[in-house]
Design a protein around this motif. Structure first.
Motif, PDB file in Angstrom:
ATOM      1  N   PRO A  29       0.579  -0.503   0.414  1.00  9.64           N
ATOM      2  CA  PRO A  29      -0.014  -0.227  -0.223  1.00  9.64           C
ATOM      3  C   PRO A  29       0.805   1.088  -0.107  1.00  9.64           C
ATOM      4  O   PRO A  29       1.693   1.296   0.661  1.00  9.64           O
ATOM      5  CB  PRO A  29      -0.561  -0.469   1.489  1.00  9.64           C
ATOM      6  N   GLY A  30      -0.003   2.436  -1.195  1.00 10.51           N
ATOM      7  CA  GLY A  30       0.796   3.698  -1.282  1.00 10.51           C
ATOM      8  C   GLY A  30       1.979   3.418  -2.240  1.00 10.51           C
ATOM      9  O   GLY A  30       2.443   4.552  -2.129  1.00 10.51           O
ATOM     10  N   VAL A  31       2.831   2.595  -2.601  1.00 13.52           N
ATOM     11  CA  VAL A  31       2.959   2.710  -3.714  1.00 13.52           C
ATOM     12  C   VAL A  31       2.633   3.168  -5.013  1.00 13.52           C
ATOM     13  O   VAL A  31       0.916   1.771  -5.338  1.00 13.52           O
ATOM     14  CB  VAL A  31       4.047   0.996  -4.290  1.00 13.52           C
ATOM     15  N   THR A  32       3.168   3.449  -6.383  1.00  9.35           N
ATOM     16  CA  THR A  32       1.909   3.748  -7.214  1.00  9.35           C
ATOM     17  C   THR A  32       2.071   2.252  -8.330  1.00  9.35           C
ATOM     18  O   THR A  32       3.484   1.931  -8.156  1.00  9.35           O
ATOM     19  CB  THR A  32       2.309   5.155  -8.185  1.00  9.35           C
ATOM     20  N   ASP A  85       5.796  -0.496 -12.312  1.00 12.56           N
ATOM     21  CA  ASP A  85       6.394  -0.227 -14.249  1.00 12.56           C
ATOM     22  C   ASP A  85       7.997  -0.013 -14.036  1.00 12.56           C
ATOM     23  O   ASP A  85       9.374  -0.980 -14.909  1.00 12.56           O
ATOM     24  CB  ASP A  85       5.947   0.839 -14.653  1.00 12.56           C
ATOM     25  N   ASN A  86       8.215   0.841 -13.588  1.00 15.36           N
ATOM     26  CA  ASN A  86      10.149   2.019 -12.903  1.00 15.36           C
ATOM     27  C   ASN A  86      10.978   0.383 -12.894  1.00 15.36           C
ATOM     28  O   ASN A  86      12.124  -0.085 -13.124  1.00 15.36           O
ATOM     29  CB  ASN A  86      10.513   2.940 -12.342  1.00 15.36           C
ATOM     30  N   THR A  92       6.016  -0.970 -19.421  1.00 11.61           N
ATOM     31  CA  THR A  92       6.571  -2.492 -19.430  1.00 11.61           C
ATOM     32  C   THR A  92       5.771  -3.472 -18.681  1.00 11.61           C
ATOM     33  O   THR A  92       5.874  -4.562 -18.918  1.00 11.61           O
ATOM     34  CB  THR A  92       8.057  -2.503 -18.328  1.00 11.61           C
ATOM     35  N   LEU A  93       4.399  -3.195 -17.517  1.00 10.90           N
ATOM     36  CA  LEU A  93       4.120  -4.183 -17.030  1.00 10.90           C
ATOM     37  C   LEU A  93       2.482  -3.907 -17.812  1.00 10.90           C
ATOM     38  O   LEU A  93       2.340  -2.469 -17.607  1.00 10.90           O
ATOM     39  CB  LEU A  93       3.512  -3.731 -15.596  1.00 10.90           C
ATOM     40  N   CYS A  94       1.401  -4.517 -17.600  1.00 10.09           N
ATOM     41  CA  CYS A  94      -0.013  -4.526 -18.155  1.00 10.09           C
ATOM     42  C   CYS A  94      -0.290  -4.586 -16.291  1.00 10.09           C
ATOM     43  O   CYS A  94       0.269  -5.625 -15.524  1.00 10.09           O
ATOM     44  CB  CYS A  94       0.348  -5.458 -19.077  1.00 10.09           C
ATOM     45  N   ILE A  95      -0.694  -3.642 -16.162  1.00  8.16           N
ATOM     46  CA  ILE A  95      -1.208  -3.572 -14.807  1.00  8.16           C
ATOM     47  C   ILE A  95      -2.754  -3.888 -14.746  1.00  8.16           C
ATOM     48  O   ILE A  95      -3.344  -3.271 -15.343  1.00  8.16           O
ATOM     49  CB  ILE A  95      -0.812  -1.737 -14.391  1.00  8.16           C
ATOM     50  N   GLU A  96      -3.002  -4.490 -13.691  1.00  8.30           N
ATOM     51  CA  GLU A  96      -4.420  -5.504 -13.477  1.00  8.30           C
ATOM     52  C   GLU A  96      -4.753  -4.766 -12.198  1.00  8.30           C
ATOM     53  O   GLU A  96      -5.210  -5.820 -11.195  1.00  8.30           O
ATOM     54  CB  GLU A  96      -4.191  -6.598 -14.112  1.00  8.30           C
ATOM     55  N   VAL A  97      -5.331  -3.675 -11.380  1.00  2.92           N
ATOM     56  CA  VAL A  97      -5.341  -3.478 -10.198  1.00  2.92           C
ATOM     57  C   VAL A  97      -8.048  -4.157 -10.770  1.00  2.92           C
ATOM     58  O   VAL A  97      -8.310  -3.382 -11.544  1.00  2.92           O
ATOM     59  CB  VAL A  97      -5.675  -2.622 -10.165  1.00  2.92           C
ATOM     60  N   ASN A  98      -7.731  -4.799  -9.390  1.00  3.38           N
ATOM     61  CA  ASN A  98      -9.142  -5.395  -9.463  1.00  3.38           C
ATOM     62  C   ASN A  98     -10.176  -5.503 -10.643  1.00  3.38           C
ATOM     63  O   ASN A  98      -9.839  -6.443 -10.886  1.00  3.38           O
ATOM     64  CB  ASN A  98     -10.272  -3.695  -8.885  1.00  3.38           C
TER      65      ASN A  98
END
Length: 265
Positions: free
Chosen positions: A33-36, A41-42, A66-72
């Motif tokens: 928690p608290g990280v973007t 990705d960085n 670099t990452l495909c981000i999949e939140v919820n």
């Protein structure tokens, strides 16, 4: 055309798969928690570059991460952003690393802190279905046997299977033939032959199977905005079965260090 890899090419694939696995292990250290999601990705991009590889997704047909981000509720292809992770979120991190001309592909969905039990069960079922699909990936069998194993396992547990996205062949290109759907009938599709490298990646929803593509043309989310889970390994078909070339071991080591419960426990 389906490319059958030589022994030398499979060695190249193993190295790329080890790199992507270690990359996600590094990312796992930062999933708090608290990280973007941009920070994650960085971390992935810098780790791949520092280890002699290339982030295969970055710039692919204009993809910005670099990452495909999949939140919820995001199924796949979410953009890294300023979104700040919080307790109760789940986040899939789908990554492809290229090393010496070969690609390794893997995805892991994390949970942060306390999440609803029904969501945790979704993650566990999706994780387990990945290995059901891998178990079905035997020489002489067909792609449909993998697809059906995943679909049957998840639907019996009460979840729905995304139709629009699927696994795929992989090698010198990130996406090769054949497609590997997560639903289908046994005994149909291309025959699995030794030397075939495929990425198996169940994408499973808590609610409806229906999805929406956002206005950016990339991000795929559930229509009902209920959670979606995603796990992925790259494997090679062998003479007597298959070999999983990616690994979640580095992720699990990072989670253990943080005292976080593992998905397979």
């Amino acid at each position: 055309m389906i490319y059958i890899k030589t022994a030398e090419e499979i060695e190249g694939m193993r190295a790329a798969c080890d790199l992507v696995s270690r990359t996600l292990g590094e990312v796992a250290k930062w999933v708090v928690p608290g990280v973007t999601t941009r920070k994650l990705d960085n971390v992935a991009r810098e780790f791949i570059l520092d280890n002699g590889g290339k982030p295969a997704c970055l710039g692919y047909q204009g993809f910005p991460g670099t990452l495909c981000i999949e939140v919820n509720e995001t199924v796949v292809h979410g953009f890294p952003s300023g979104y700040v992770l919080k307790e109760g979120d789940i986040i899939g991190t789908d990554c492809v690393a290229e090393l010496n001309g070969f690609n390794g592909d893997s995805c892991y969905t994390f949970w942060l802190g306390e999440i609803e039990e029904k969501t945790k069960r979704l993650l566990r079922t999706t994780y387990e279905s990945l290995y059901k699909g891998i178990e079905a990936a035997q020489p002489g069998k067909r792609i449909g046997d993998i697809s059906n194993a995943i679909q049957t396992y998840c639907e019996k547990a009460g979840y729905s299977v995304v139709r629009e996205m699927c696994g795929h062949g992989i090698g010198k290109s990130m996406h090769e033939e054949p497609e590997v759907p997560n639903f289908g009938r046994r005994g149909i599709g291309p025959i699995l032959k030794p030397g075939m490298c495929i990425a198996i990646e169940p994408m499973i929803n808590l609610g409806s199977k229906n999805v929406v593509i956002e206005n950016n043309g990339w991000e795929c989310r559930t229509r009902d905005r209920k959670p979606s889970a995603h796990y992925e390994h790259t494997i090679v078909i062998t003479e007597d079965g298959n070999e999983i070339m990616t690994t979640f071991r580095y992720i699990e080591e990072a989670l253990k260090e943080k005292g976080i419960e593992l998905i397979n426990h």
